[in-house]
Scaffold this motif. Structure first.
Motif, PDB file in Angstrom:
ATOM      1  N   LEU A 170      19.019   4.961  17.574  1.00 25.55           N
ATOM      2  CA  LEU A 170      19.850   3.751  17.563  1.00 25.55           C
ATOM      3  C   LEU A 170      21.245   4.050  18.110  1.00 25.55           C
ATOM      4  CD1 LEU A 170      18.897   2.097  14.134  1.00 25.55           C
ATOM      5  CD2 LEU A 170      18.014   1.582  16.421  1.00 25.55           C
ATOM      6  N   ALA A 171      21.786   5.205  17.751  1.00 26.67           N
ATOM      7  CA  ALA A 171      23.103   5.579  18.264  1.00 26.67           C
ATOM      8  C   ALA A 171      23.057   5.780  19.772  1.00 26.67           C
ATOM      9  CB  ALA A 171      23.583   6.858  17.567  1.00 26.67           C
ATOM     10  N   ALA A 172      22.007   6.405  20.254  1.00 21.60           N
ATOM     11  CA  ALA A 172      21.861   6.613  21.693  1.00 21.60           C
ATOM     12  C   ALA A 172      21.703   5.286  22.425  1.00 21.60           C
ATOM     13  CB  ALA A 172      20.657   7.512  21.975  1.00 21.60           C
ATOM     14  N   ALA A 173      20.979   4.346  21.815  1.00 26.59           N
ATOM     15  CA  ALA A 173      20.755   3.041  22.443  1.00 26.59           C
ATOM     16  C   ALA A 173      22.045   2.248  22.571  1.00 26.59           C
ATOM     17  CB  ALA A 173      19.727   2.246  21.644  1.00 26.59           C
ATOM     18  N   GLU A 174      22.930   2.395  21.601  1.00 25.21           N
ATOM     19  CA  GLU A 174      24.212   1.677  21.688  1.00 25.21           C
ATOM     20  C   GLU A 174      25.058   2.236  22.832  1.00 25.21           C
ATOM     21  OE1 GLU A 174      27.459  -0.491  18.957  1.00 25.21           O
ATOM     22  OE2 GLU A 174      26.170   0.994  17.990  1.00 25.21           O
ATOM     23  N   ILE A 175      25.038   3.554  22.995  1.00 24.37           N
ATOM     24  CA  ILE A 175      25.831   4.190  24.042  1.00 24.37           C
ATOM     25  C   ILE A 175      25.208   3.987  25.425  1.00 24.37           C
ATOM     26  CG2 ILE A 175      26.639   6.411  24.925  1.00 24.37           C
ATOM     27  CD1 ILE A 175      26.772   7.338  21.965  1.00 24.37           C
ATOM     28  N   GLU A 176      23.916   4.237  25.537  1.00 21.19           N
ATOM     29  CA  GLU A 176      23.260   4.258  26.847  1.00 21.19           C
ATOM     30  C   GLU A 176      22.741   2.891  27.294  1.00 21.19           C
ATOM     31  OE1 GLU A 176      20.378   7.431  27.245  1.00 21.19           O
ATOM     32  OE2 GLU A 176      21.448   8.648  25.767  1.00 21.19           O
ATOM     33  N   LEU A 177      22.377   2.042  26.332  1.00 20.93           N
ATOM     34  CA  LEU A 177      21.773   0.750  26.682  1.00 20.93           C
ATOM     35  C   LEU A 177      22.657  -0.440  26.334  1.00 20.93           C
ATOM     36  CD1 LEU A 177      18.134   1.443  25.353  1.00 20.93           C
ATOM     37  CD2 LEU A 177      19.056   1.887  27.649  1.00 20.93           C
ATOM     38  N   GLY A 178      23.704  -0.208  25.559  1.00 19.71           N
ATOM     39  CA  GLY A 178      24.595  -1.293  25.168  1.00 19.71           C
ATOM     40  C   GLY A 178      24.014  -2.231  24.130  1.00 19.71           C
ATOM     41  N   ILE A 179      23.034  -1.752  23.378  1.00 18.46           N
ATOM     42  CA  ILE A 179      22.373  -2.586  22.367  1.00 18.46           C
ATOM     43  C   ILE A 179      22.881  -2.186  20.986  1.00 18.46           C
ATOM     44  CG2 ILE A 179      20.172  -3.285  21.352  1.00 18.46           C
ATOM     45  CD1 ILE A 179      18.853  -2.437  24.027  1.00 18.46           C
ATOM     46  N   SER A 180      23.472  -3.133  20.274  1.00 11.74           N
ATOM     47  CA  SER A 180      23.918  -2.867  18.904  1.00 11.74           C
ATOM     48  C   SER A 180      22.741  -3.040  17.949  1.00 11.74           C
ATOM     49  CB  SER A 180      25.067  -3.800  18.517  1.00 11.74           C
ATOM     50  OG  SER A 180      24.688  -5.161  18.637  1.00 11.74           O
ATOM     51  N   SER A 181      22.878  -2.478  16.743  1.00 11.17           N
ATOM     52  CA  SER A 181      21.754  -2.540  15.805  1.00 11.17           C
ATOM     53  C   SER A 181      22.234  -2.363  14.377  1.00 11.17           C
ATOM     54  CB  SER A 181      20.711  -1.465  16.141  1.00 11.17           C
ATOM     55  OG  SER A 181      21.290  -0.170  16.067  1.00 11.17           O
ATOM     56  N   GLN A 182      21.355  -2.761  13.457  1.00  6.56           N
ATOM     57  CA  GLN A 182      21.532  -2.511  12.029  1.00  6.56           C
ATOM     58  C   GLN A 182      20.185  -2.062  11.486  1.00  6.56           C
ATOM     59  OE1 GLN A 182      24.362  -2.610  10.455  1.00  6.56           O
ATOM     60  NE2 GLN A 182      25.699  -4.182  11.328  1.00  6.56           N
ATOM     61  N   LEU A 183      20.210  -1.356  10.364  1.00  7.70           N
ATOM     62  CA  LEU A 183      18.986  -0.822   9.773  1.00  7.70           C
ATOM     63  C   LEU A 183      18.806  -1.383   8.365  1.00  7.70           C
ATOM     64  CD1 LEU A 183      16.678   1.130  10.463  1.00  7.70           C
ATOM     65  CD2 LEU A 183      18.056   2.986   9.485  1.00  7.70           C
ATOM     66  N   ILE A 184      17.585  -1.828   8.070  1.00  4.12           N
ATOM     67  CA  ILE A 184      17.260  -2.436   6.776  1.00  4.12           C
ATOM     68  C   ILE A 184      16.128  -1.647   6.128  1.00  4.12           C
ATOM     69  CG2 ILE A 184      16.437  -4.524   5.609  1.00  4.12           C
ATOM     70  CD1 ILE A 184      17.625  -6.125   7.981  1.00  4.12           C
ATOM     71  N   LEU A 185      16.379  -1.133   4.946  1.00  2.65           N
ATOM     72  CA  LEU A 185      15.370  -0.394   4.182  1.00  2.65           C
ATOM     73  C   LEU A 185      14.491  -1.384   3.433  1.00  2.65           C
ATOM     74  CD1 LEU A 185      16.079   2.637   1.820  1.00  2.65           C
ATOM     75  CD2 LEU A 185      14.635   0.746   1.096  1.00  2.65           C
ATOM     76  N   CYS A 186      13.193  -1.311   3.650  1.00  2.00           N
ATOM     77  CA  CYS A 186      12.273  -2.221   2.961  1.00  2.00           C
ATOM     78  C   CYS A 186      11.476  -1.496   1.890  1.00  2.00           C
ATOM     79  CB  CYS A 186      11.300  -2.864   3.958  1.00  2.00           C
ATOM     80  SG  CYS A 186      12.003  -4.239   4.853  1.00  2.00           S
ATOM     81  N   PHE A 187      11.327  -2.149   0.752  1.00  2.00           N
ATOM     82  CA  PHE A 187      10.441  -1.669  -0.305  1.00  2.00           C
ATOM     83  C   PHE A 187       9.050  -2.257  -0.078  1.00  2.00           C
ATOM     84  CE2 PHE A 187      14.662  -2.232  -2.452  1.00  2.00           C
ATOM     85  CZ  PHE A 187      14.970  -0.875  -2.538  1.00  2.00           C
TER      86      PHE A 187
END
Length: 334
Positions: free
Chosen positions: A120-137
């Protein structure tokens, strides 16, 4: 219309990263990790994707996840999805992950996080795509397992924006996890939950009132309760709807019968998402195209799905403004 959809800026809020495991990558990882899988080829895997309901999908979904073993595996899985985001012009994505699917197999929680977060960090730098992560039970497991998972997440609180609830809805109502969600909220997490997919509309109400969720994943059964629909409109509670998933799992017999467009007309905040795209036959553009083929939709209405998702996302205010501006610039050019 296909050309418009291809260029339309998009935001995805309902994506299970394990559900983006394409058959080709499944085979690659199985070979890399010396894991036997009961299929002779990627085509044979695809042929098995003939689901009659949610449980028949989950059975093969958990089987496929067995090939995910190392940090590199989770990186490669996530990076492959982010490349699809770039292809489909998804500018922001909020990904679900199911740690219990992996920790129950002896895979370390931290290893899973390092792989996913690295991509995800690489995608923000290289692809310009922001993201968030959600932990599911996983709702078919017990409360104690969910609490254990929440405890394992402590070291990663800065990387996890929310907790969610997925897996088998029938027989596992929201109240089963009331105490876990209360603890998560106290720890600063936002909350979401799958509700009203196969389960009744009352699960949506309970997710809102008991789990105090910010948005509902699926939620299409809300139409069984007119008062609930009114509440969703009045409170602008967002539904992360997954059209191809819903038809693949027989929630609706056909795309023409899907109610997302009617909900949009009524003023419910709905968005388009791909859920488990490797299993359900399509990523974001595929879902938008399937809707446009089955329902009369204008450019403005298609863009409204994105606008709704931006507003319901867990981005900060500045990022939401940037995304809305990009969407409006695109519309103005049409």
């Amino acid at each position: 219309m296909y050309q418009f959809i291809a260029g339309l800026p998009k935001v995805e809020l309902h994506l299970h990263i394990e559900g983006s495991l394409e058959p080709e990558l499944m085979f690659q990882l199985a070979k890399r990790n010396n894991i036997d899988i009961p299929y002779a080829s990627p085509d044979e895997v695809r042929a098995a994707y003939d689901f009659s309901n949610l449980q028949s999908f989950l059975d093969i979904y958990y089987q496929g996840a067995q090939v995910l073993i190392t940090e590199r595996d989770f990186y490669d899985l996530t990076w492959a999805y982010m490349l699809r985001c770039k292809t489909d012009n998804v500018l922001h994505a909020e990904l679900f992950f199911d740690p219990q699917t992996h920790t129950s197999r002896g895979v370390d929680f931290d290893l899973v996080m390092k792989g996913i977060c690295g991509a995800l960090a690489a995608a923000e730098i290289e692809l310009g795509i922001s993201s968030q992560l959600i932990l599911c039970f996983l709702r078919h497991l017990d409360e104690a397992s969910a609490f254990d998972t929440l405890n394992q997440a402590q070291a990663w609180k800065q990387q996890i924006v929310a907790v969610g609830l997925d897996s088998s809805e029938l027989g596992h109502p929201p109240e089963k996890f009331a105490r876990v969600f209360a603890t998560a909220r106290q720890q600063g997490y936002l909350t979401v939950a799958h509700a009203g997919e196969e389960g009744p509309s009352s699960n949506i109400i309970d997710a809102l009132d008991i789990l105090q969720v910010s948005r509902i994943d699926h939620g299409v059964r809300c139409v069984d309760d007119p008062q609930l629909v009114t509440r969703l409109i009045d409170e602008q509670i967002h539904l992360t709807v997954c059209p191809l998933s819903n038809t693949k799992l027989k929630v609706f017999a056909s795309m023409e019968q899907h109610n997302i467009v009617d909900l949009l007309y009524k003023g419910v905040s709905v968005g388009v998402n791909s859920d488990d795209p490797a299993y359900f036959g399509g990523y974001m553009n595929d879902n938008f195209n399937a809707l446009a083929n089955a329902h009369p939709l204008t450019y403005e209405q298609l863009a409204k799905f994105t606008s709704n998702a931006i507003d319901a996302s867990f981005c900060n205010a500045q990022r939401k403004y940037e995304l809305q501006q990009q969407l409006q610039v695109y519309l103005d050019k049409q």
